[in-house]
Design an enzyme around this catalytic site. Structure first.
Site, PDB file in Angstrom:
ATOM      1  N   GLU A  89      39.860  50.817  47.508  1.00 42.01           N
ATOM      2  CA  GLU A  89      39.320  50.406  48.810  1.00 42.01           C
ATOM      3  C   GLU A  89      39.145  51.559  49.770  1.00 42.01           C
ATOM      4  OE1 GLU A  89      40.365  46.823  46.738  1.00 42.01           O
ATOM      5  OE2 GLU A  89      41.579  48.641  47.123  1.00 42.01           O
ATOM      6  N   HIS A 130      45.229  36.331  48.599  1.00 42.20           N
ATOM      7  CA  HIS A 130      43.889  35.759  48.474  1.00 42.20           C
ATOM      8  C   HIS A 130      43.662  34.694  49.532  1.00 42.20           C
ATOM      9  CE1 HIS A 130      44.815  37.411  44.480  1.00 42.20           C
ATOM     10  NE2 HIS A 130      43.508  37.607  44.345  1.00 42.20           N
TER      11      HIS A 130
END
Length: 497
Positions: A386, A456
């Protein structure tokens, strides 16, 4: 490229002298209580030999010891004197510390203090150059202590994967403030491939020039990145807030003169008959007196205005009334895919980059399905990294592309948080609008996935929205998704969607 001419040798000598006298002047002013802080580049000045090999469309992404490099690139001591006093008419508008160089006209990218965080944006700029098929390149530098940062390794991997036109320069002065690093840097620990790295003595101006000339020719020919590890000595304390006599022995400090690139280059040119000792003394005095006057003038220049504190945090959002999609029944995922498609069709500068975004997967939520097939030069898979995704976007946007990058889940943004809050959110403000980051980062968000658990299901917009320079938009309907994403893609600032 021909060997260094007498004119170029003297130009390098004058650049190194100018850098040295400016450092000495700032040290003197700081002791007088004039100015707030000083960061020295003494001992690092030989990198000016790299800058004279660059063309006008090449880029420099430096760190804070690179006074000699940026002077050779075209910045002036007057500009750096204004930066020292934090004056308004500078590349940062007086918002950065001294030696945090920024000059968009000379393609010198704005230096961030967290060292190492400039490397991934440098790769983003280099990727933009490569995507445009140009022969230009990027020089990026970093201190030896920062080679233990994760972004250092991510940048090397991305540059090698893409064969980017970038020259990495590690400036190894053996210290991270007071910590000795020669035994703990990744080259010493065999964490890097030694054959990748050309090790050069930082006192040897001619050797740096010759090595850089060869490397730059290789890079321009499309052969990928080159890596320099330059051993040099830090001839002064870390900053004006440090005293290296506390942790370096008197004997070690006495030996530093032997590694002084200014002394070594001066002695070499005198031995070659390029100039006499008397001519050197005259040049030295002329530069010294000119610099004293330039700092006197800079001290009287205009200060920043408190009324401008919030200027260039962001630009005004675009005002659009486009019909993006024809009336119909859509799901949010459908509108995101179709709006991304419309954006790619409209502007070839738009680049989509993220994990699994290429076909046949087309994203884990199918948001990019068929886009890489139809736009193979604009849609690319990223590594699972990321910080790379965010840092490369910042560099691409600085270069002039329009990145629209995917994070697989907004929960996964934190490995790239340094890039987000160090560079992406601050770039426009810290450069007084001279650099900007028009980038969109889109990501699935919230507790929509049964069993998604901790990573999530997050709703972390409040964290992100607290950083000036970032805008956060959250659509609740398909119409919102199309309109907000389209507007974000036409903005001039970073948007999290």
């Amino acid at each position: 490229m021909p060997a260094l001419s007498k004119k170029d040798k003297l130009r390098l000598l004058k650049t190194i002298l100018e850098s040295r006298h400016a450092d000495l002047r700032e040290q003197n002013l700081n002791r007088q209580g004039k100015g707030h802080f000083h960061v020295s580049g003494m001992g690092h000045e030989a990198l000016a030999a790299i800058s004279i090999l660059l063309g006008p469309d090449d880029y420099v992404v430096p760190y804070y010891r690179d006074r000699g490099l940026v002077l050779g690139r075209g910045m002036t001591t007057r500009e750096l004197a204004l930066e020292y006093f934090a004056k308004r008419n500078t590349g940062s508008g007086g918002r950065q510390m001294p030696s945090h160089y920024s000059d968009a006209a000379h393609h010198i990218w704005s230096v961030p203090t967290p060292t190492g965080s400039q490397l991934l944006p440098a790769c983003g700029i280099a990727w933009g150059i490569q995507l445009d098929g140009k022969k230009n390149l990027v020089i990026t530098t970093v201190g030896d202590a920062a080679t233990r940062q994760g972004d250092f390794f991510e940048a090397i991997c991305f540059a090698k994967e893409k064969k980017l036109p970038v020259l990495f320069v590690v400036e190894d002065n053996a210290y991270g403030i007071s910590s000795y690093t020669r035994d703990t840097n990744p080259l010493a620990l065999d964490a890097l491939q030694p054959n990748d790295w050309r090790q050069i003595e930082g006192r040897d101006v001619q050797k740096i020039y010759d090595s850089a000339e060869e490397a730059i020719d290789k890079i321009r020919a499309g052969n990928g990145p080159v890596f320099f590890w330059i051993k040099m000595e830090r001839l002064s304390s870390h900053t004006s807030s440090d005293d290296q006599k506390l942790y370096r022995s008197a004997e070690e400090l006495r030996e530093l003169e032997k590694c002084d690139p200014l002394k070594c280059w001066k002695d070499q040119l005198i031995a070659e008959g390029v100039l006499s000792a008397e001519e050197f003394a005259q040049i030295d005095n002329e530069i010294k007196e000119r610099i004293r006057q330039e700092y006197r003038d800079a001290e009287e220049a205009e200060d920043p205005s408190p009324n401008e504190l919030q200027v260039n945090v962001t630009a005004s959002p675009p005002k659009l009334d486009d019909e993006i999609l024809p009336p119909g029944k859509y799901r949010i995922g459908d509108t995101v895919n179709k709006t991304l498609r419309a954006g790619l069709e409209e502007d070839p500068r738009r680049i989509i980059f993220g994990e699994d975004v290429e076909d046949p997967k087309g994203g884990v939520f199918r948001l990019t399905q068929k886009l890489s097939t139809d736009f193979p030069k604009q849609v690319f898979n990223s590594p699972l990294a990321e910080s790379t995704i965010l840092g490369v976007a910042c560099g691409l946007a600085s270069y002039g592309k329009r990145p629209v990058f995917e994070l697989q889940f907004i929960d996964f943004i934190y490995p790239g948080f340094n890039q987000l809050v160090t560079n992406i959110s601050t770039l426009r403000w810290r450069s007084f609008g001279n650099w900007k980051c028009p980038a969109v980062f889109y990501a699935p968000y919230g507790a929509y996935l049964p069993g998604g658990s901790l990573w999530h299901s997050q709703a972390n917009e409040s964290v992100l929205a607290h950083y000036p320079g970032l805008s956060v938009v959250i659509p609740s309907t398909p119409e919102d998704a199309a309109g907000l994403l389209w507007t974000a893609m036409h903005g001039e600032d970073p948007i999290i969607f």
